[in-house]
Design a protein around this motif. Structure first.
Motif: not given
Length: 316
Positions: A193-196, A201-203, A217-221, A234-240
């Motif tokens: 999910x994080x790479x595709x 969408x991720x946000x 979701x950040x806490x889950x990661x 975390x980088x992918x999620x935070x940048x999104x």
């Protein structure tokens, strides 16, 4: 969005090349003159100056800068004069093949660039170093971290703002089942999910996750993963969610505590100046109640300080 200043009336690239040559001549280099010219020229102008310098003096400007400058100013300037893809390729090469392997830097670049940028960086990487980025990632990383980075550099992804709400809800459910709902973690689901998925969408998945499951979701990661795999996710999620906030946090960490991580400070300031520095400055002031320029001023000195402050631009 950039904030650093370019003079309203510019010297010609030829005149800039002449002035740089004069700064190099004699005993010692006039570093102030070099900074005053190159810190106030955009990527196109810097490329033209290098062309003129090569034509006039039969020498590469970057080679002369390398021999004339030293320390952090040299490191920052040698990255600044490169075009953005070549710069990112150089940062990645140094991180993956240098004297000190810097997986934090490599992870940051790969996970914060858009898919189309990554493809151009890969081309620049091979053209400059005769090596495939994927090979160097494979050689220096391992496990789920390796799988995620390789997926990020090879997977074509949508970059537009549109999202499918049904798909968003489904991905949030998959991630919940892959992490918090089970004993152990289904890392493959996170990688997929994080790479595709697109940043938009991720946000949306992150927002849906919070509303549906009452936890971020950040806490889950953070609770379900560790090491560089966690750093990458975390980088992918935070940048999104907010790239400027992500880079403000990276800069804060680089200047917090005893000593400054100049490698990180240089990498972020130089690579983001022509992209989104105005937003990073706003996020930095908002989060840490201090202007970014003031923080950099207190952590650096000399011509190196002058150069970085020129790129960052005014506090307002």
């Amino acid at each position: 969005m950039s904030t650093w200043s370019i003079p309203p009336v510019l010297s010609s690239p030829r005149q800039d090349a002449i002035d740089l040559y004069k700064a190099f001549k004699g005993f010692g280099c006039d570093s102030a003159a070099v900074v005053n010219i190159l810190a106030h020229r955009d990527a196109t102008q810097r490329a033209l100056i290098q062309q003129e310098y090569r034509a006039m003096y039969s020498e590469e400007l970057i080679k002369r800068l390398s021999s004339e400058l030293s320390g952090n100013l040299k490191r920052a300037m040698l990255l600044w004069v490169l075009d953005p893809p070549g710069r990112d390729a150089t940062i990645l090469r140094q991180a993956l093949s240098g004297d000190v392997i810097d997986l934090q830097a490599a992870t940051e670049v790969i996970c914060s660039r858009t898919p189309s940028m990554i493809q151009i960086i890969k081309q620049a990487y091979y053209a400059k170093f005769g090596s495939y980025l994927e090979h160097d990632i494979h050689r220096q990383t391992s496990g789920d971290h390796q799988k995620l980075l390789l997926a990020c550099v090879s997977m074509p992804r949508y970059e537009g703002p549109e999202v499918d709400s049904i798909m968003v809800a489904n991905d949030a459910k998959v991630l919940f089942k892959a992490g918090e709902k089970r004993l152990g973690t289904d890392e493959k689901a996170f990688i997929r999910i994080f790479s595709e998925r697109s940043s938009a969408h991720l946000a949306a998945v992150s927002s849906c996750y919070s509303h549906t499951y009452g936890s971020s979701l950040e806490k889950a990661v953070k609770s379900e993963t560790s090491g560089y795999f966690e750093v990458a996710l975390l980088a992918i999620l935070r940048v999104a969610e907010n790239p400027a906030k992500y880079f403000a946090k990276v800069l804060r960490k680089a200047m917090k505590g005893l000593g400054t991580n100049d490698t990180t400070l240089i990498r972020v300031v130089v690579s983001r100046t022509e992209i989104d520095m105005q937003y990073i400055k706003a996020e930095y002031r908002k989060k840490y109640n201090k202007p970014l320029k003031d923080a950099i001023h207190s952590e650096t000195s000399g011509h190196y300080r002058t150069f970085l402050l020129s790129l960052v631009g005014p506090n307002n």
